[in-house]
Design an enzyme around this catalytic site. Structure first.
Site, PDB file in Angstrom:
ATOM      1  N   VAL A 106       0.864  -1.142   0.151  1.00 34.15           N
ATOM      2  CA  VAL A 106       0.127   0.018  -0.072  1.00 34.15           C
ATOM      3  C   VAL A 106       0.820   1.349   0.081  1.00 34.15           C
ATOM      4  CG1 VAL A 106      -1.785  -1.133   1.149  1.00 34.15           C
ATOM      5  CG2 VAL A 106       0.062  -0.536   2.543  1.00 34.15           C
ATOM      6  N   THR A 110       6.195  -1.031   3.668  1.00 34.25           N
ATOM      7  CA  THR A 110       6.386  -1.854   4.536  1.00 34.25           C
ATOM      8  C   THR A 110       6.129  -0.909   6.146  1.00 34.25           C
ATOM      9  OG1 THR A 110       7.432  -3.433   3.352  1.00 34.25           O
ATOM     10  CG2 THR A 110       7.877  -3.565   5.706  1.00 34.25           C
ATOM     11  N   VAL A 249       4.405  -0.395 -12.644  1.00 36.11           N
ATOM     12  CA  VAL A 249       5.262   0.080 -13.807  1.00 36.11           C
ATOM     13  C   VAL A 249       5.758  -1.471 -14.566  1.00 36.11           C
ATOM     14  CG1 VAL A 249       7.794   0.910 -14.639  1.00 36.11           C
ATOM     15  CG2 VAL A 249       6.187   2.003 -12.670  1.00 36.11           C
ATOM     16  N   HIS A 527      13.974  -8.034   6.658  1.00 34.67           N
ATOM     17  CA  HIS A 527      14.874  -6.870   6.325  1.00 34.67           C
ATOM     18  C   HIS A 527      15.661  -7.052   5.108  1.00 34.67           C
ATOM     19  CE1 HIS A 527      15.236  -5.955  11.015  1.00 34.67           C
ATOM     20  NE2 HIS A 527      14.101  -5.491  10.554  1.00 34.67           N
ATOM     21  N   HIS A 575      17.753  -2.463  12.372  1.00 38.70           N
ATOM     22  CA  HIS A 575      16.560  -2.470  11.471  1.00 38.70           C
ATOM     23  C   HIS A 575      16.306  -1.311  10.324  1.00 38.70           C
ATOM     24  CE1 HIS A 575      15.106  -4.845  15.034  1.00 38.70           C
ATOM     25  NE2 HIS A 575      15.956  -4.089  15.726  1.00 38.70           N
TER      26      HIS A 575
END
Length: 595
Positions: A106, A110, A249, A527, A575
């Site tokens: 969306v 993330t 795309v 990650h 992170h």
């Protein structure tokens, strides 16, 4: 008048213009920040293309409801990896386990579904980007101010935290479960000091720290979308910033300059769901640049669909090769995690929300009326980090950091009042009659590297994702050390009177038993990085070298850059949310500065 939504100025494929100064591919964590910066100039026109919807619901803003494990899947893209050769599946055999990789699907990407962790990493991390990867200008002195530029922290500390940016982060005053405080005391007893601010550039590299979270003052998730492209910003800039959702795309459009140089001139767009809408495909030109912010899976995918990537792979799929660039889609890394779990009192575990309906109802009322309670709680609140070579054969810290030449951790242990492993497909069953507490042991500096490849020239076809977890045997030793340290934390917590019953732990601490546990009780930490890595193009240490230079320009191609976690030279020992926004800030700075 443009046919904008009255609530938020989204445009459909039918209504966008034929040309923009900048086209940003991907409206995720980095894409939202970059779109904000580039559209701040009244003279620049920007198109942001996002494959997913806006999906800005009430539940998507509640911290606990909106995380990946609790969401309904509507904001998430799920990709299944190829069977992992080194992992054990539910049949007890190696090579049968697949892992589900999740990324946001969306606007905000993330940052809309993650655990909201805001950690930057140590200065030495970025200094290595510059010295080891050759990324000039990306050392700590070159990126520090970019972290501060976007930050709106709950406190202002010179050169540490700023309050003038858009992106809110905060710490929680107290731990929500007793087990977190007990872990802090256990770590201190073992010689790992408490670090009050994990984002201070002067904190020691090894210790135990309370985490920061992207939660706003109203107790809502503060994603990159909410920070950088909220309704007010989008409406104020609607004449020059166009946000096109539910659109993919399909490829970059390229041509050859008279000099023979390959130039990206624009993008070919289509609906995310084939056949949706009235327009099947549109070409949009970029007057200045196209910037890929589609993430560690999407950015290499777009390049390869455009004929830019490893030549043999593209030829095998019948894609015309316009530029052979072997590192595209290679060097995929992730922080691999291994869990040990324990049974505790149900009232001290997040599992109580799932198994006791009355607890959930009480917590919902607390959140709605007072903005407190478990619905505000991230699953992760604390991190213990150290270097495996500081630990002895039993997992106990034995060396002082002053006599140690490593300035960065290689393992992180994250306590959770919940189960931290992904046991789906392993055959391990967890009874839900008692509370759960676990330690997730995370490999911060993996040596294993995987790949992202196309399965078809069709842009909507699934990708072939292979993280190649544990493919480098060097990854086992630090994970063994982390598991032993976790068990020493358990021992110390028990000695202090905290009741923890072994539930999911290895049968012994022998190397063979630990290795078998590592292969089985594991998970991705989401990650993903380095599939369009930044560095020297001819760096023989990495598969294919690199994809982009220190200015994020794709090697051998003019008019296109990449700016997301895929450009990290390697997965950073932290992170990845905050570093991804930093990359977007750096990219905007270079573009607007004419670099």
């Amino acid at each position: 008048m443009w046919p904008f939504s009255p609530a938020y100025p989204e445009l459909s494929l039918e209504n966008i213009q034929e040309e923009y100064d900048y086209i940003i591919v991907g409206g995720g964590t980095a894409g939202c920040a970059l779109a904000n910066r580039l559209s701040a100039s009244p003279d620049a026109s920007v198109l942001l293309v996002e494959r997913g919807p806006l999906a800005d619901t009430w539940a998507s803003r509640v911290p606990l409801f909106s995380s990946d494990f609790a969401s309904d899947g509507t904001r998430t893209i799920k990709r299944t990896t190829v069977p992992q050769k080194e992992l054990i599946g539910k049949d007890g055999q190696r090579g049968t386990r697949v892992v589900e990789a999740y990324t946001g699907g969306v606007v905000g990407g993330t940052s809309r579904i993650n655990q909201m962790l805001y950690t930057r990493g140590l200065p030495a991390e970025y200094d290595e980007w510059e010295s080891r990867a050759g990324a000039k200008g990306w050392g700590w002195d070159g990126v520090k101010d970019l972290f501060l530029k976007s930050e709106r922290a709950d406190v202002e500390v010179r050169d540490v935290h700023a309050q003038g940016g858009e992106w809110q982060n905060r710490t929680h005053a107290d731990f929500y479960f007793r087990g977190f405080g007990e872990a802090v005391e256990a770590a201190k007893t073992l010689g790992l000091p408490y670090i009050p601010d994990v984002n201070s550039p002067t904190h020691p590299p090894f210790g135990c720290a309370r985490l920061h979270f992207t939660i706003d003052r109203g107790d809502h998730r503060h994603s990159a979308y909410h920070a950088f492209l909220p309704k007010g910003v989008a409406l104020a800039r609607k004449e020059r910033l166009h946000i096109c959702t539910s659109t993919i795309v399909e490829r970059l459009e390229t041509e050859r300059a008279k000099s023979g140089e390959l130039v990206v001139t624009g993008v070919a767009l289509g609906p995310t769901v084939e056949g949706a809408g009235t327009v099947k495909q549109r070409s949009v030109r970029a007057r200045k640049e196209v910037i890929l912010c589609a993430g560690p899976f999407g950015s290499p995918q777009v390049l390869m669909l455009s004929g830019i990537g490893p030549a043999e792979h593209l030829k095998d799929l019948g894609i015309t090769v316009v530029h052979d660039l072997p590192a595209v889609g290679s060097n995929l890394q992730d922080h691999f995690g291994v869990s040990v779990g324990f049974n505790i009192s149900m009232r001290d575990s997040l599992l109580s929300l799932e198994t006791r309906p009355w607890v959930f109802l009480i917590e919902l009322i607390r959140y709605l009326i007072w903005g407190t309670g478990l619905l505000l709680v991230p699953v992760l609140q604390l991190a213990v980090f150290t270097h495996s070579k500081l630990l002895d054969s039993k997992g106990l810290p034995t060396r002082t950091e002053e006599a140690f030449d490593h300035k960065l951790p290689d393992i992180e242990i994250m306590p959770m009042a919940y189960e931290s492993a992904d046991y789906h497909g392993t055959g391990i069953r967890i009874p839900r009659t008692e509370g759960t507490y676990s330690f997730l042991n995370v490999l911060l500096a993996p040596r294993s590297r995987g790949t992202v490849r196309l399965s078809s020239p069709d842009p909507r076809a699934p990708l072939v994702v292979d993280p190649a977890f544990l493919s480098n045997p060097a990854d086992f030793a630090p994970l063994r050390a982390a598991l032993r340290l976790s068990l020493r934390l358990r021992d110390t917590m028990r000695a202090r009177g905290y009741a923890m019953k072994d539930a999911t732990v290895p049968p012994s601490e022998r190397d063979a038993d630990l290795d078998a546990w590592i292969r089985r009780a594991n998970r991705t930490t989401y990650h993903y990085s380095s599939t369009c890595r930044m560095g020297r193009r001819d760096d023989a240490e990495w598969d294919g070298g690199a994809v982009v230079d220190e200015r994020l320009r794709v090697y051998g191609v003019r008019g296109v850059r990449v700016a997301d976690s895929s450009v990290f030279p390697w997965v950073p020992r932290t992170h990845t949310q905050a570093p991804s926004v930093m990359v977007a800030e750096k990219c905007a700075e270079m573009i607007l500065g004419g670099m």
